[in-house]
Design a protein around this motif. Structure first.
Motif, PDB file in Angstrom:
ATOM      1  N   VAL A 177     -10.456 -68.055 -23.362  1.00 17.72           N
ATOM      2  CA  VAL A 177     -10.215 -66.311 -23.614  1.00 17.72           C
ATOM      3  C   VAL A 177     -10.601 -66.083 -24.642  1.00 17.72           C
ATOM      4  O   VAL A 177     -11.824 -64.576 -24.162  1.00 17.72           O
ATOM      5  CB  VAL A 177      -8.652 -66.801 -24.596  1.00 17.72           C
ATOM      6  N   TRP A 178     -11.460 -66.648 -25.878  1.00 22.77           N
ATOM      7  CA  TRP A 178     -12.899 -65.826 -26.247  1.00 22.77           C
ATOM      8  C   TRP A 178     -14.230 -66.392 -26.116  1.00 22.77           C
ATOM      9  O   TRP A 178     -14.494 -65.359 -26.675  1.00 22.77           O
ATOM     10  CB  TRP A 178     -12.401 -66.828 -28.144  1.00 22.77           C
ATOM     11  N   ARG A 179     -14.017 -66.807 -25.230  1.00 25.34           N
ATOM     12  CA  ARG A 179     -15.182 -66.769 -25.248  1.00 25.34           C
ATOM     13  C   ARG A 179     -15.567 -65.369 -24.535  1.00 25.34           C
ATOM     14  O   ARG A 179     -17.106 -65.013 -24.075  1.00 25.34           O
ATOM     15  CB  ARG A 179     -15.595 -68.428 -24.754  1.00 25.34           C
ATOM     16  N   LEU A 180     -14.064 -64.981 -23.486  1.00 21.48           N
ATOM     17  CA  LEU A 180     -14.631 -64.272 -22.506  1.00 21.48           C
ATOM     18  C   LEU A 180     -14.799 -62.734 -23.639  1.00 21.48           C
ATOM     19  O   LEU A 180     -15.211 -61.954 -22.908  1.00 21.48           O
ATOM     20  CB  LEU A 180     -13.362 -64.572 -21.507  1.00 21.48           C
ATOM     21  N   LEU A 181     -13.756 -62.235 -24.943  1.00 20.73           N
ATOM     22  CA  LEU A 181     -13.573 -61.448 -25.523  1.00 20.73           C
ATOM     23  C   LEU A 181     -15.195 -61.531 -25.855  1.00 20.73           C
ATOM     24  O   LEU A 181     -15.436 -60.693 -26.461  1.00 20.73           O
ATOM     25  CB  LEU A 181     -12.591 -62.137 -26.091  1.00 20.73           C
ATOM     26  N   LEU A 182     -16.417 -62.699 -26.302  1.00 19.90           N
ATOM     27  CA  LEU A 182     -17.147 -62.617 -26.930  1.00 19.90           C
ATOM     28  C   LEU A 182     -18.169 -62.862 -26.564  1.00 19.90           C
ATOM     29  O   LEU A 182     -19.437 -62.687 -27.484  1.00 19.90           O
ATOM     30  CB  LEU A 182     -16.487 -63.864 -28.521  1.00 19.90           C
ATOM     31  N   GLN A 183     -18.701 -63.158 -25.510  1.00 17.02           N
ATOM     32  CA  GLN A 183     -19.553 -62.874 -25.091  1.00 17.02           C
ATOM     33  C   GLN A 183     -20.557 -61.351 -24.965  1.00 17.02           C
ATOM     34  O   GLN A 183     -19.719 -61.135 -25.212  1.00 17.02           O
ATOM     35  CB  GLN A 183     -20.083 -63.698 -23.160  1.00 17.02           C
ATOM     36  N   PRO A 184     -21.417 -61.684 -25.115  1.00 15.99           N
ATOM     37  CA  PRO A 184     -22.516 -59.828 -24.875  1.00 15.99           C
ATOM     38  C   PRO A 184     -21.687 -59.331 -23.917  1.00 15.99           C
ATOM     39  O   PRO A 184     -21.538 -59.966 -22.475  1.00 15.99           O
ATOM     40  CB  PRO A 184     -23.909 -60.897 -24.275  1.00 15.99           C
ATOM     41  N   ALA A 185     -21.675 -57.924 -23.691  1.00 21.74           N
ATOM     42  CA  ALA A 185     -20.901 -56.938 -23.288  1.00 21.74           C
ATOM     43  C   ALA A 185     -19.741 -57.354 -22.671  1.00 21.74           C
ATOM     44  O   ALA A 185     -19.242 -57.072 -21.504  1.00 21.74           O
ATOM     45  CB  ALA A 185     -21.652 -56.622 -21.707  1.00 21.74           C
ATOM     46  N   GLY A 186     -18.892 -57.496 -23.532  1.00 18.15           N
ATOM     47  CA  GLY A 186     -17.482 -58.835 -23.087  1.00 18.15           C
ATOM     48  C   GLY A 186     -16.596 -58.190 -23.544  1.00 18.15           C
ATOM     49  O   GLY A 186     -17.310 -56.013 -24.177  1.00 18.15           O
ATOM     50  N   LEU A 187     -15.075 -58.162 -23.907  1.00 21.00           N
ATOM     51  CA  LEU A 187     -14.339 -56.612 -24.135  1.00 21.00           C
ATOM     52  C   LEU A 187     -14.105 -56.571 -25.480  1.00 21.00           C
ATOM     53  O   LEU A 187     -14.173 -55.336 -25.691  1.00 21.00           O
ATOM     54  CB  LEU A 187     -13.001 -58.051 -23.937  1.00 21.00           C
ATOM     55  N   LEU A 188     -14.917 -57.552 -26.351  1.00 18.86           N
ATOM     56  CA  LEU A 188     -14.880 -56.987 -27.440  1.00 18.86           C
ATOM     57  C   LEU A 188     -16.078 -55.772 -27.620  1.00 18.86           C
ATOM     58  O   LEU A 188     -15.595 -54.576 -28.463  1.00 18.86           O
ATOM     59  CB  LEU A 188     -14.985 -58.047 -28.322  1.00 18.86           C
ATOM     60  N   ASP A 189     -16.941 -56.188 -27.079  1.00 17.23           N
ATOM     61  CA  ASP A 189     -18.512 -55.453 -27.239  1.00 17.23           C
ATOM     62  C   ASP A 189     -17.968 -53.965 -26.743  1.00 17.23           C
ATOM     63  O   ASP A 189     -18.595 -52.870 -27.050  1.00 17.23           O
ATOM     64  CB  ASP A 189     -19.603 -55.576 -27.089  1.00 17.23           C
ATOM     65  N   SER A 190     -17.408 -53.713 -25.212  1.00 16.73           N
ATOM     66  CA  SER A 190     -17.246 -52.649 -24.433  1.00 16.73           C
ATOM     67  C   SER A 190     -15.577 -51.779 -25.608  1.00 16.73           C
ATOM     68  O   SER A 190     -16.417 -50.656 -25.817  1.00 16.73           O
ATOM     69  CB  SER A 190     -16.073 -52.705 -23.571  1.00 16.73           C
ATOM     70  N   SER A 191     -15.383 -52.987 -26.001  1.00 17.22           N
ATOM     71  CA  SER A 191     -14.268 -52.001 -27.100  1.00 17.22           C
ATOM     72  C   SER A 191     -14.788 -50.976 -28.289  1.00 17.22           C
ATOM     73  O   SER A 191     -14.302 -49.288 -28.663  1.00 17.22           O
ATOM     74  CB  SER A 191     -13.058 -52.726 -27.699  1.00 17.22           C
ATOM     75  N   MET A 192     -15.491 -52.091 -28.901  1.00 20.52           N
ATOM     76  CA  MET A 192     -16.228 -51.863 -30.380  1.00 20.52           C
ATOM     77  C   MET A 192     -17.172 -50.105 -28.929  1.00 20.52           C
ATOM     78  O   MET A 192     -17.578 -48.734 -30.391  1.00 20.52           O
ATOM     79  CB  MET A 192     -17.675 -52.377 -31.086  1.00 20.52           C
ATOM     80  N   GLU A 193     -17.861 -50.008 -28.353  1.00 15.63           N
ATOM     81  CA  GLU A 193     -18.554 -49.356 -28.312  1.00 15.63           C
ATOM     82  C   GLU A 193     -18.184 -47.888 -28.115  1.00 15.63           C
ATOM     83  O   GLU A 193     -18.551 -46.533 -27.596  1.00 15.63           O
ATOM     84  CB  GLU A 193     -19.651 -50.048 -26.790  1.00 15.63           C
TER      85      GLU A 193
ATOM     86  N   VAL B 125     -15.517 -46.902 -28.862  1.00 15.44           N
ATOM     87  CA  VAL B 125     -14.182 -45.780 -30.327  1.00 15.44           C
ATOM     88  C   VAL B 125     -15.572 -45.358 -31.579  1.00 15.44           C
ATOM     89  O   VAL B 125     -15.396 -45.268 -31.772  1.00 15.44           O
ATOM     90  CB  VAL B 125     -13.372 -47.309 -30.816  1.00 15.44           C
ATOM     91  N   GLY B 126     -16.647 -46.212 -29.984  1.00 11.90           N
ATOM     92  CA  GLY B 126     -17.992 -45.326 -31.037  1.00 11.90           C
ATOM     93  C   GLY B 126     -18.679 -46.649 -32.455  1.00 11.90           C
ATOM     94  O   GLY B 126     -19.172 -45.975 -33.729  1.00 11.90           O
ATOM     95  N   MET B 127     -18.636 -47.545 -32.037  1.00 14.27           N
ATOM     96  CA  MET B 127     -18.503 -48.834 -33.173  1.00 14.27           C
ATOM     97  C   MET B 127     -19.596 -49.581 -32.390  1.00 14.27           C
ATOM     98  O   MET B 127     -19.809 -51.006 -33.455  1.00 14.27           O
ATOM     99  CB  MET B 127     -17.475 -49.632 -33.439  1.00 14.27           C
ATOM    100  N   GLY B 128     -20.709 -49.157 -31.231  1.00  8.74           N
ATOM    101  CA  GLY B 128     -22.012 -49.525 -31.041  1.00  8.74           C
ATOM    102  C   GLY B 128     -22.521 -50.640 -32.172  1.00  8.74           C
ATOM    103  O   GLY B 128     -22.932 -51.824 -31.349  1.00  8.74           O
ATOM    104  N   SER B 129     -22.766 -50.083 -33.294  1.00  3.59           N
ATOM    105  CA  SER B 129     -24.041 -50.652 -33.833  1.00  3.59           C
ATOM    106  C   SER B 129     -23.271 -51.624 -35.045  1.00  3.59           C
ATOM    107  O   SER B 129     -24.077 -52.106 -35.595  1.00  3.59           O
ATOM    108  CB  SER B 129     -24.168 -49.171 -34.990  1.00  3.59           C
TER     109      SER B 129
END
Length: 204
Positions: free
Chosen positions: A110-126, A128-132
Motif C-alpha cells: 500500500v505505501w509503495r503505491l502511495l509513495l512511488q514517483p507520480a503515485g497517489l501522494l505526489d499527484s495529490s500534492m500537485e 493542491v499546488g504543493m508540487g514543489s
C-alpha cells in the motif's frame, strides 16, 4: 502448571534462539559448514569497524528517538481523546487500530503505491499546488529514513493507543472528579492525576 505451556513456548521460540545466536556469533561460520573456527569477539570488532553497520545503528537510534518524541505522545493524545464519551468512539478506535492488524506485506504494498514517483501522494500534492514539495520519498537518502518513520508510526501507533486506553480505563473516575471539584483545570487533572497513574503503562 498453568504457566508451563506458555513458558515452554517462550523459552523455545524466544530465549533459546537468542542464546544460540550469541553462541554462533563467536565463530567464523557461513551458515552451512560445521562450527569449527572459533574467533571470539572478532565478528563484533569487524561489525563495529564497518561504516555501513555503524550507519544502520544511527538509523535505528533516529527511529527510536522520533518514536519516543513523536509517535508515543501522539498515541497518548488519541487515547485520551477516545477515552472521552463521544459519538462513534468505538468506530474511531477500530479505524486507528486497524493498521496494526494488517500484515507487513500489505502495508508495504500500500505505501509503495502511495509513495512511488507520480503515485497517489505526489499527484495529490500537485493537485493542491504543493508540487514543489514532492520528493523521491523512497529513493532520496536525505528523506527515506523519515519516510520509513512515518510508515512505522502509521503501522504501530494504534497498538500503543490501545495500551494507553487500557491504562486510562483502570484509573478511577472519582479521582479526576474530585480534582475537578477542587478547582483543577483539565490540564492540571491530566498533569497531576492522570499522567502519574498512567506511569506503569507508559513505562511498558
Amino acid at each position: 502448571a498453568f504457566l508451563a505451556p506458555a513458558l515452554l513456548l517462550y523459552v523455545v521460540l524466544a530465549l533459546l534462539p537468542i542464546f544460540q545466536g550469541a553462541f554462533y556469533s563467536g565463530f567464523d561460520w557461513n551458515g552451512l559448514e560445521p562450527l569449527e573456527n572459533f574467533v571470539g569477539l572478532q565478528n563484533y570488532r569487524d561489525a563495529l569497524a564497518d561504516p555501513v553497520f555503524l550507519a544502520s545503528l544511527r538509523h535505528v537510534f533516529v527511529i527510536l528517538g522520533l518514536s519516543v518524541v513523536l509517535q508515543l505522545p501522539f498515541a497518548l493524545g488519541l487515547a485520551v481523546l477516545l477515552n472521552q464519551r463521544m459519538r462513534g468512539r468505538a468506530l474511531f478506535r477500530l479505524l486507528f487500530f486497524l493498521p496494526f492488524v494488517l500484515s507487513d506485506v500489505i502495508t508495504a504494498i500500500v505505501w509503495r503505491l502511495l509513495l512511488q514517483p507520480a503515485g497517489l501522494l505526489d499527484s495529490s500534492m500537485e493537485s493542491v499546488g504543493m508540487g514543489s514539495l514532492v520528493e523521491l520519498w523512497l529513493a532520496d537518502p536525505d528523506v527515506v529514513l523519515y519516510t520509513v518513520f512515518v510508515v512505522v508510526s502509521w503501522k504501530y501507533f494504534g497498538f500503543h493507543m490501545i495500551l494507553y486506553l487500557a491504562g486510562l480505563q483502570q484509573i478511577p473516575a472519582e479521582l479526576e472528579e474530585a480534582a475537578a471539584l477542587d478547582g483543577a483545570s483539565r490540564a492540571q487533572i491530566f498533569r497531576y492525576v492522570t499522567l502519574p497513574l498512567l506511569g506503569p503503562t507508559i513505562r511498558i
